[in-house]
Design a protein around this motif. Structure first.
Motif, mmCIF file in Angstrom:
data_model
loop_
_atom_site.group_PDB
_atom_site.id
_atom_site.type_symbol
_atom_site.label_atom_id
_atom_site.label_comp_id
_atom_site.label_asym_id
_atom_site.label_seq_id
_atom_site.Cartn_x
_atom_site.Cartn_y
_atom_site.Cartn_z
ATOM 1 N N THR A 37 21.457 12.616 121.944
ATOM 2 C CA THR A 37 20.359 11.835 121.387
ATOM 3 C C THR A 37 20.611 11.681 119.886
ATOM 4 O O THR A 37 21.544 12.281 119.358
ATOM 5 C CB THR A 37 18.999 12.554 121.619
ATOM 6 O OG1 THR A 37 18.981 13.752 120.857
ATOM 7 C CG2 THR A 37 18.780 12.869 123.088
ATOM 8 N N PHE A 39 19.065 13.108 117.664
ATOM 9 C CA PHE A 39 18.734 14.374 117.021
ATOM 10 C C PHE A 39 19.675 15.515 117.375
ATOM 11 O O PHE A 39 19.893 16.408 116.580
ATOM 12 C CB PHE A 39 17.306 14.793 117.380
ATOM 13 C CG PHE A 39 16.283 13.772 116.994
ATOM 14 C CD1 PHE A 39 15.992 13.541 115.669
ATOM 15 C CD2 PHE A 39 15.631 13.035 117.959
ATOM 16 C CE1 PHE A 39 15.053 12.597 115.304
ATOM 17 C CE2 PHE A 39 14.693 12.088 117.605
ATOM 18 C CZ PHE A 39 14.402 11.861 116.274
ATOM 19 N N PHE A 40 20.196 15.525 118.608
ATOM 20 C CA PHE A 40 21.025 16.657 119.033
ATOM 21 C C PHE A 40 22.008 16.243 120.121
ATOM 22 O O PHE A 40 21.930 15.155 120.681
ATOM 23 C CB PHE A 40 20.162 17.820 119.541
ATOM 24 C CG PHE A 40 19.381 17.508 120.789
ATOM 25 C CD1 PHE A 40 19.934 17.712 122.041
ATOM 26 C CD2 PHE A 40 18.096 17.019 120.712
ATOM 27 C CE1 PHE A 40 19.233 17.432 123.189
ATOM 28 C CE2 PHE A 40 17.374 16.725 121.864
ATOM 29 C CZ PHE A 40 17.956 16.936 123.100
ATOM 30 N N VAL A 89 22.705 20.187 116.432
ATOM 31 C CA VAL A 89 21.767 19.251 115.819
ATOM 32 C C VAL A 89 22.515 18.342 114.858
ATOM 33 O O VAL A 89 23.530 18.716 114.271
ATOM 34 C CB VAL A 89 20.607 19.990 115.112
ATOM 35 C CG1 VAL A 89 19.734 20.685 116.118
ATOM 36 C CG2 VAL A 89 21.104 20.958 114.086
ATOM 37 N N LYS A 90 21.955 17.155 114.696
ATOM 38 C CA LYS A 90 22.585 16.144 113.850
ATOM 39 C C LYS A 90 21.840 16.033 112.522
ATOM 40 O O LYS A 90 20.722 16.550 112.381
ATOM 41 C CB LYS A 90 22.588 14.811 114.589
ATOM 42 C CG LYS A 90 23.480 14.863 115.819
ATOM 43 C CD LYS A 90 23.590 13.505 116.444
ATOM 44 C CE LYS A 90 24.589 13.545 117.574
ATOM 45 N NZ LYS A 90 24.727 12.243 118.188
ATOM 46 N N PHE A 93 18.051 15.157 112.350
ATOM 47 C CA PHE A 93 17.123 16.245 112.652
ATOM 48 C C PHE A 93 16.758 17.002 111.383
ATOM 49 O O PHE A 93 15.585 17.287 111.123
ATOM 50 C CB PHE A 93 17.746 17.192 113.687
ATOM 51 C CG PHE A 93 16.912 18.401 113.980
ATOM 52 C CD1 PHE A 93 15.828 18.307 114.829
ATOM 53 C CD2 PHE A 93 17.209 19.621 113.404
ATOM 54 C CE1 PHE A 93 15.046 19.417 115.102
ATOM 55 C CE2 PHE A 93 16.451 20.739 113.668
ATOM 56 C CZ PHE A 93 15.361 20.634 114.521
ATOM 57 N N TYR A 94 17.763 17.339 110.563
ATOM 58 C CA TYR A 94 17.507 18.069 109.322
ATOM 59 C C TYR A 94 16.666 17.239 108.357
ATOM 60 O O TYR A 94 15.784 17.762 107.670
ATOM 61 C CB TYR A 94 18.824 18.477 108.657
ATOM 62 C CG TYR A 94 19.570 19.535 109.422
ATOM 63 C CD1 TYR A 94 19.016 20.779 109.647
ATOM 64 C CD2 TYR A 94 20.840 19.281 109.921
ATOM 65 C CE1 TYR A 94 19.699 21.760 110.343
ATOM 66 C CE2 TYR A 94 21.536 20.254 110.618
ATOM 67 C CZ TYR A 94 20.955 21.490 110.827
ATOM 68 O OH TYR A 94 21.633 22.443 111.521
ATOM 69 N N LEU A 96 14.424 14.948 109.125
ATOM 70 C CA LEU A 96 13.047 14.937 109.602
ATOM 71 C C LEU A 96 12.347 16.272 109.346
ATOM 72 O O LEU A 96 11.155 16.299 109.016
ATOM 73 C CB LEU A 96 13.004 14.597 111.089
ATOM 74 C CG LEU A 96 13.323 13.152 111.439
ATOM 75 C CD1 LEU A 96 13.308 12.953 112.948
ATOM 76 C CD2 LEU A 96 12.339 12.214 110.781
ATOM 77 N N VAL A 97 13.060 17.379 109.468
ATOM 78 C CA VAL A 97 12.459 18.687 109.192
ATOM 79 C C VAL A 97 12.083 18.797 107.715
ATOM 80 O O VAL A 97 10.983 19.252 107.372
ATOM 81 C CB VAL A 97 13.418 19.825 109.614
ATOM 82 C CG1 VAL A 97 12.943 21.163 109.081
ATOM 83 C CG2 VAL A 97 13.538 19.874 111.121
#
Length: 114
Positions: A37, A39-40, A89-90, A93-94, A96-97
């Motif tokens: 995906t 995100f990951f 994780v891509k 993802f980081y 967005l966190v």
């Protein structure tokens, strides 16, 4: 979301085909899916297998397997090494966190007067 399939192990068998009784066409293929995906990326836990006869061009389903084929299947399944279970994780993802943490910090800073 994309799903990629990786071939883990392929083996040619010398057993008789249950359909055409040929001795040189059976081939086991062990595959594992990998879900990706934005995100990951994560491999599936199960290994899929397929027994195909190159002579009669048919899939041979486990209902038709003989004891010899099952024995060779068990051996080859042990040889087929799966990809280790991981969650990669891509960068999205980081990002967005970090954005979520900044939003929470901003809301807390605005709502709690100093």
């Amino acid at each position: 979301m994309s799903i990629k399939t990786h071939t883990l192990h392929t083996a040619r068998l010398k057993n008789n085909c249950p359909t055409c009784f040929g001795t040189d066409g059976l081939e086991f293929t062990f595959t594992q899916a990998e879900k990706e995906t934005p995100f990951f990326k994560k491999p599936a836990t199960e290994i899929e297998n397929k027994l195909y006869c190159q002579t009669c061009k048919n899939n041979i389903y486990p209902v038709n397997w003989t004891e010899d084929i099952e024995r060779v299947f068990d051996y080859n399944k042990k040889i087929a090494e799966t990809y280790k279970q991981y969650l990669k994780v891509k960068p999205l993802f980081y990002i967005l966190v970090v954005v979520a943490l900044l939003l929470v910090a901003a809301v807390v800073y605005i709502l709690i007067p100093i």
